[in-house]
Motif scaffolding. Structure first.
Motif: not given
Length: 117
Positions: A32-34, A51-53, A101-102
Motif C-alpha cells: 500500500y501507498h500511504m 510514501i509509496t509502497s 495495484t488494485y
C-alpha cells in the motif's frame, strides 16, 4: 474489516513537534501507498505527505523540510513526524492507504492537531 487508526495529535506551541502514527490492520501493508492528508473547516482535504509502497516520498510545498513521512512494514504503521509547527498547520490529519495495484482505498478517522501559543 480494515482499520486505520491515527494517534499522536494534540495541542502544541508554535515551533514544537508532534509525531502522528497510523496503525493499520492491512494484511499486505507493504503493498500500500500511504498518505497523510489534513483538513480545516470549509476547506478541501489536502495531501500533506505520501510514501509509496517502495518507499519514495513526496511532500506538499508548505511542509517540505519540516515534516517527515515514514513507514514500518513490520508494524504495519505509517508515521508523520512534524517539526517546526506553525499555527497554519492546525487541522484534522487523516491517514490514507491505497493499494499499489488494485483499487483498495481506506481512510482513518482523523486526529486533531492544534498549534497555538
Amino acid at each position: 474489516q480494515v482499520q486505520l487508526v491515527e494517534s499522536g495529535g494534540g495541542l502544541v506551541q508554535p515551533g514544537g513537534s508532534l509525531r502522528l502514527s497510523c496503525a493499520t490492520s492491512l494484511r499486505f501493508f507493504r503493498s500500500y501507498h500511504m498518505g497523510w492528508y489534513r483538513q480545516t473547516p470549509g476547506k478541501q482535504r489536502e495531501l500533506v505527505a505520501a510514501i509509496t509502497s517502495s518507499g519514495t516520498t513526496n511532500y506538499a510545498d508548505s511542509v517540505m523540510g519540516r515534516f517527515t513521512i515514514s513507514r514500518d512494514n513490520v508494524k504495519n504503521t505509517a508515521y508523520l513526524q512534524m517539526d517546526s509547527l506553525k499555527p497554519e498547520d492546525t487541522a484534522v490529519y487523516y491517514c490514507n492507504a491505497k493499494h499499489d495495484t488494485y483499487d483498495n482505498f481506506y481512510w482513518g478517522q482523523g486526529t486533531k492537531v492544534t498549534v497555538w501559543a
